[in-house]
Scaffold this active site. Structure first.
Site, PDB file in Angstrom:
ATOM      1  N   ASP A 177     -15.236 -22.859 -56.580  1.00 57.25           N
ATOM      2  CA  ASP A 177     -14.937 -23.613 -54.957  1.00 57.25           C
ATOM      3  C   ASP A 177     -14.459 -24.740 -55.362  1.00 57.25           C
ATOM      4  O   ASP A 177     -15.280 -25.433 -56.416  1.00 57.25           O
ATOM      5  CB  ASP A 177     -16.310 -23.847 -54.435  1.00 57.25           C
ATOM      6  N   ASP A 186     -20.036 -24.501 -44.561  1.00 52.78           N
ATOM      7  CA  ASP A 186     -21.467 -24.770 -45.107  1.00 52.78           C
ATOM      8  C   ASP A 186     -22.195 -25.615 -44.837  1.00 52.78           C
ATOM      9  O   ASP A 186     -22.019 -26.409 -44.155  1.00 52.78           O
ATOM     10  CB  ASP A 186     -20.603 -25.349 -46.104  1.00 52.78           C
ATOM     11  N   GLU A 199     -25.844 -26.510 -45.272  1.00 53.01           N
ATOM     12  CA  GLU A 199     -26.810 -27.316 -46.352  1.00 53.01           C
ATOM     13  C   GLU A 199     -27.681 -28.938 -46.314  1.00 53.01           C
ATOM     14  O   GLU A 199     -27.473 -29.716 -44.937  1.00 53.01           O
ATOM     15  CB  GLU A 199     -26.156 -27.693 -47.942  1.00 53.01           C
TER      16      GLU A 199
END
Length: 282
Positions: free
Chosen positions: A81, A170, A172
């Site tokens: 990534d 994403d 987090e």
């Protein structure tokens, strides 16, 4: 004795003089334009838009790995990534090293677009990789629906061409402030559902959820309601992915290090290459 002492003093002075010259040379190099630029994953404060997949993971859980792929099942596929930190990526080198898929950061919040997205997204595709895009979530910035729409409009779309993976949320540790972005566990679950529902309506695909077990437990109360619909991308920098968040019996992707060789964070797809193509095709 006096002469020996004089020679010793002269040698010490010579050593100190040489050391001083070396330090001066290093100082000169550091003063050159661009020499002090921050490395992609150093300890400098992260500015808005600069978060990458795993930025918060490094801050809160650390990364003791050295980039060596962990012992895994034979039927896995290596991937990376990348974000703006990697700039223009040498995709041919990654391809030659065995990397066969890639995820590229497209957006963050509702105001940031990766300036290197085109080179990274198209470059990985053109070299032969199966690729997709990811969105760095800022749940305290705007609604899940707003960010899903922004992502889908600015690189996070999907097409049934056999080489495009579903988009990734994403979600987090907040690299800019409060770990859970100031949201309660129930509010965080609602935000994630708002994003995933909107993304599914826009693209026809269920978004992959990237997270860590610790963050998910702390910020969603270890909610189990997404495991039956959204593929899991687990982040854990260790020799195994460890315990997964509630609701998921297996992971689809595993980010096992932020110190991978060549460029970017390194990951494995939990299956053989033909299964990765199935995921791309929907």
């Amino acid at each position: 004795m006096p002469r020996t002492g004089s020679r010793t003093i002269r040698r010490r002075r010579g050593f100190l003089s040489a050391a001083g010259a070396l330090l001066a040379a290093i100082a000169l190099l550091l003063a050159l334009p661009g020499a002090a630029a921050a490395a992609p994953h150093d300890d400098s404060p992260i500015k808005p838009g600069e978060a990458w997949m795993g930025a918060g993971v490094q801050q809160h859980e650390g990364d003791p790995t050295d980039g060596t792929p962990p012992p895994t099942l034979a039927a896995t596929v290596e991937g990376v990534d990348v974000s703006s930190h990697q700039g223009n990526v040498n995709w041919s080198s990654l391809w030659s090293s065995g990397v066969k898929w890639a995820y590229v950061k497209a957006t963050e919040g509702t105001s940031y677009k990766n300036p290197y997205f085109t080179q990274q997204y198209n470059g990985s595709y053109n070299i032969g990789m199966i690729r997709g895009a990811y969105h760095f979530a800022l749940p305290n910035n705007s609604s899940g629906a707003s960010q899903a729409n922004y992502f889908a409009t600015n690189g996070g779309g999907w097409s049934k061409d056999g080489k495009t993976l579903p988009g990734v949320l994403d979600i987090e540790y907040n690299p800019y402030g409060a770990t859970c972005y100031g949201l309660s566990q129930s509010a965080m679950v609602s935000w994630i559902r708002d994003f995933t529902t909107t993304y599914k309506a826009r693209t026809g695909r269920d978004a992959v959820i990237y997270t860590t077990t610790n963050w998910w437990s702390q910020c969603t109360g270890n909610n189990s309601s997404f495991g039956s619909t959204n593929p899991l991308w687990i982040a854990r920098y260790a020799s195994s992915p460890g315990t997964l968040p509630a609701g998921w019996g297996f992971y689809t992707f595993w980010q096992y290090t932020s110190s991978g060789p060549i460029v970017g964070d390194h990951n494995v797809f939990n299956g053989a290459y033909d299964r990765l193509k199935v995921l791309a095709n929907g």
